[in-house]
Design an enzyme around this catalytic site. Sequence first.
Site, PDB file in Angstrom:
ATOM      1  N   CYS A 306      35.147  33.018  41.627  1.00  0.00           N
ATOM      2  CA  CYS A 306      34.515  32.380  42.493  1.00  0.00           C
ATOM      3  C   CYS A 306      33.634  31.333  41.955  1.00  0.00           C
ATOM      4  O   CYS A 306      33.938  29.930  42.530  1.00  0.00           O
ATOM      5  CB  CYS A 306      33.509  33.143  43.246  1.00  0.00           C
ATOM      6  SG  CYS A 306      32.879  34.670  42.348  1.00  0.00           S
ATOM      7  N   ARG A 335      37.570  42.287  32.317  1.00  0.00           N
ATOM      8  CA  ARG A 335      36.544  42.967  32.568  1.00  0.00           C
ATOM      9  C   ARG A 335      36.518  43.919  31.438  1.00  0.00           C
ATOM     10  O   ARG A 335      37.333  44.636  31.276  1.00  0.00           O
ATOM     11  CB  ARG A 335      36.212  43.271  33.866  1.00  0.00           C
ATOM     12  CG  ARG A 335      36.264  42.384  34.938  1.00  0.00           C
ATOM     13  CD  ARG A 335      35.712  42.964  36.509  1.00  0.00           C
ATOM     14  NE  ARG A 335      35.771  42.184  37.567  1.00  0.00           N
ATOM     15  CZ  ARG A 335      35.573  41.951  38.779  1.00  0.00           C
ATOM     16  NH1 ARG A 335      35.510  43.180  39.140  1.00  0.00           N
ATOM     17  NH2 ARG A 335      35.876  41.028  39.449  1.00  0.00           N
ATOM     18  N   GLN A 353      43.195  39.324  40.766  1.00  0.00           N
ATOM     19  CA  GLN A 353      42.590  39.505  42.115  1.00  0.00           C
ATOM     20  C   GLN A 353      43.007  38.769  43.195  1.00  0.00           C
ATOM     21  O   GLN A 353      43.602  37.644  42.845  1.00  0.00           O
ATOM     22  CB  GLN A 353      41.163  39.362  42.030  1.00  0.00           C
ATOM     23  CG  GLN A 353      40.045  40.153  41.242  1.00  0.00           C
ATOM     24  CD  GLN A 353      38.750  39.715  41.345  1.00  0.00           C
ATOM     25  OE1 GLN A 353      38.331  38.557  41.127  1.00  0.00           O
ATOM     26  NE2 GLN A 353      37.891  40.578  41.747  1.00  0.00           N
ATOM     27  N   ASP A 355      42.096  36.737  45.345  1.00  0.00           N
ATOM     28  CA  ASP A 355      41.037  36.188  45.655  1.00  0.00           C
ATOM     29  C   ASP A 355      40.904  35.018  46.806  1.00  0.00           C
ATOM     30  O   ASP A 355      41.877  34.324  46.551  1.00  0.00           O
ATOM     31  CB  ASP A 355      40.045  35.711  44.427  1.00  0.00           C
ATOM     32  CG  ASP A 355      38.773  35.982  44.226  1.00  0.00           C
ATOM     33  OD1 ASP A 355      38.398  36.598  45.245  1.00  0.00           O
ATOM     34  OD2 ASP A 355      38.347  35.897  43.309  1.00  0.00           O
ATOM     35  N   HIS A 357      38.323  32.126  49.209  1.00  0.00           N
ATOM     36  CA  HIS A 357      36.922  31.743  49.282  1.00  0.00           C
ATOM     37  C   HIS A 357      36.986  30.684  50.584  1.00  0.00           C
ATOM     38  O   HIS A 357      37.917  29.815  50.458  1.00  0.00           O
ATOM     39  CB  HIS A 357      36.291  31.064  48.092  1.00  0.00           C
ATOM     40  CG  HIS A 357      35.680  32.021  46.858  1.00  0.00           C
ATOM     41  ND1 HIS A 357      36.936  32.146  45.962  1.00  0.00           N
ATOM     42  CD2 HIS A 357      34.999  32.950  46.831  1.00  0.00           C
ATOM     43  CE1 HIS A 357      36.562  33.093  45.379  1.00  0.00           C
ATOM     44  NE2 HIS A 357      35.331  33.702  45.645  1.00  0.00           N
ATOM     45  N   LYS A 437      28.089  42.218  53.951  1.00  0.00           N
ATOM     46  CA  LYS A 437      29.602  42.284  53.852  1.00  0.00           C
ATOM     47  C   LYS A 437      30.148  43.593  54.478  1.00  0.00           C
ATOM     48  O   LYS A 437      29.460  44.241  55.301  1.00  0.00           O
ATOM     49  CB  LYS A 437      29.856  42.670  52.119  1.00  0.00           C
ATOM     50  CG  LYS A 437      29.446  44.057  51.796  1.00  0.00           C
ATOM     51  CD  LYS A 437      29.701  44.559  50.387  1.00  0.00           C
ATOM     52  CE  LYS A 437      29.151  45.800  49.947  1.00  0.00           C
ATOM     53  NZ  LYS A 437      29.584  46.216  48.531  1.00  0.00           N
ATOM     54  N   HIS A 483      33.514  35.310  50.399  1.00  0.00           N
ATOM     55  CA  HIS A 483      34.245  35.832  49.436  1.00  0.00           C
ATOM     56  C   HIS A 483      35.029  36.934  50.142  1.00  0.00           C
ATOM     57  O   HIS A 483      34.604  37.626  51.116  1.00  0.00           O
ATOM     58  CB  HIS A 483      33.642  36.561  48.325  1.00  0.00           C
ATOM     59  CG  HIS A 483      32.652  35.865  47.570  1.00  0.00           C
ATOM     60  ND1 HIS A 483      32.727  35.237  46.410  1.00  0.00           N
ATOM     61  CD2 HIS A 483      31.182  35.436  47.838  1.00  0.00           C
ATOM     62  CE1 HIS A 483      31.798  34.673  45.814  1.00  0.00           C
ATOM     63  NE2 HIS A 483      30.868  34.771  46.834  1.00  0.00           N
TER      64      HIS A 483
END
Length: 636
Positions: A306, A335, A353, A355, A357, A437, A483
């Site tokens: 992000c 991670r 991911q 991902d 946005h 969320k 997100h």
Amino acid sequence: AAARPLHMAATDAAPETTAEAQAEVELPTNENSPALLRIRHTSAHVMAMAVQRLFPEAQVTIGPWIDNGFYYDFFIPNHQLSDEDLKAVKKEMDRIIRAKLPLRREEVSREEARRRIEELGEPFKLEILDSIKSEPITIYHVGDEWWDLCAGPHVEHTGQIPAKAVQLQSVAGAYWRGDESREMLQRIYGTAWEEPSQLKLYKQRLEEAKRRDHRVLGKRLDLFSIQEEAGGGLVFWHPKGAAVRRVIEDFWKERHVLGGYDLLTTPHMASLDLWKTSGHYGFYRDGMFDQMTVEDEEYQLKPMNCPFHCLVYKDAMWSYRELPIRWAELGTVYRYERSGTLHGLFRVRGFTQDDAHIFCLPEQLEDEIVGVLDLTEEILSTFGFDRYEVMLSTRPEKSVGSDEIWDRATGALRGALERKGWAHGTDEGGGAFYGPKIDVKIRDAIGRTWQCSTVQCDFNLPERFGLEYTAADGSKQRPIMIHRAIFGSLERFFGVLVESYAGDLPLWLAPVQLRLLPVTDKAAETCEALRRQAVAMGIRAEVDRGNNRLAKQIRTAEQERVAVVAVVGDNEVRDGTLTLRARRGGELGTFGAAEALAGIRDASAQRVEASAVLEPRGGEPGAEPPARGGEGAAGL
């Protein structure tokens, strides 16, 4: 309460098995059955009481309920619990259950709790007491003999636990507080249900889950590996697994571009200052790898995508007329996970991911969330996942952003769910500190749920990065940032996919869509030419180049889950034909080679099985192979 799974348009899925039929029977959960949660929580206390009866030197630590049961962690000096010990503990539990001992809640002062714990000589409980910030301290007693720090809830008396629906499962090691420098504890896992029939079904599903274990299937089908020589938690994609991953990625990209997203590619690391700006270094440091120094500047492997998208947004001036902006990326992140927590593809240290946005105006928020949910439904259902559990999580006690923006965002999420007609539960106070969320769990072929998709509003990063757009009145305003991820991570989703299909992927996803089985040397030359033609058409095809008899070639293809096999003997070479057998559809018959290849290509493009495009000939689907003359049949 948890939402009931939604039933939506189904796609081609694996043939129904007994296990998949059983999956239609829904077992209760902690979320939808308060009675079950109480049974599990009290079972944990009864187990701890039984352990301390049998091993008076044992010290108890924590013992929560979990998704399918409960556990308790014990410090037992100079004794390693065995399977025989578990049997003895279960017998003692049964005695406690038959005694129908009352569960009694007591409130005490912090000082009184400390005095009692010191009297017991249990230092771990003192640490737990120190971690409790609220007052008064609550204690639950089992009869007059045993107690522990606990907030509840519990059954009224131990007789309300159905002893035949409780089973102790295993013992595992666990560091106190997850700290490798602290004491190693022994964790006993158990499962508990409302009635014995539920325990029986759960055990059947456990056995089925073992059969479908993606780590076993990944090795057997040569899809991926974890090479310990390179380090734990790092995935090596073998050719077949990489082929499936490529199909998943290509489909994901195609649907996002059609859905109005632009695709980004961002670096794998960045200056540590970026992660300080985003707040990840402050909030998420324990989950990040150590920094590396490059020319006296500290760099950080990215744990998230992000902040990179925020920098791309900040690189230009935006007008309200240009919003919403939708950016998506298959971004690999890194991670830190302790070695003891790593688990196949489900828990790794490097993963990709899916991902995305969205930067939008406040009035666009609900429509954008509906769009995300539509895309989520379309993508997941294409992979055969059409039953979901949906949860809306609202503002926690500690949060950023005004009441107005929280109310608007929460209302937009709820409104989007209502417009979709999706039943959902509400987790009051369960949202992230930066926004509310929606979480979506998918249900697999044997009834297990997996957390995959999430949609989160973020009021934090736009503020931290100073993101702006020019409003209609010329003022500078903050966009709302959404997100969202659909798979969660490609690695984890791949593991779920393999387990749900038991490795038997549909044609469009199969690592090998067509295997050509030559019966003679002359046929081998023809097969190689056909393979090249098939590959040029986008079919994942290969030739069995071994010298095995035809029956062995067919068995091998079955074991390796090949979608379609084509037997090529002298007759097929002479006539320019292929005799096809589909894993889903059985014997399809004999076709002209061009027709057969075109049919497989078209079926894959339509994401259906070959039998849906190539009408079976020479017998019903699933029938035994028709006899063939010439040398092609002689090998049988």
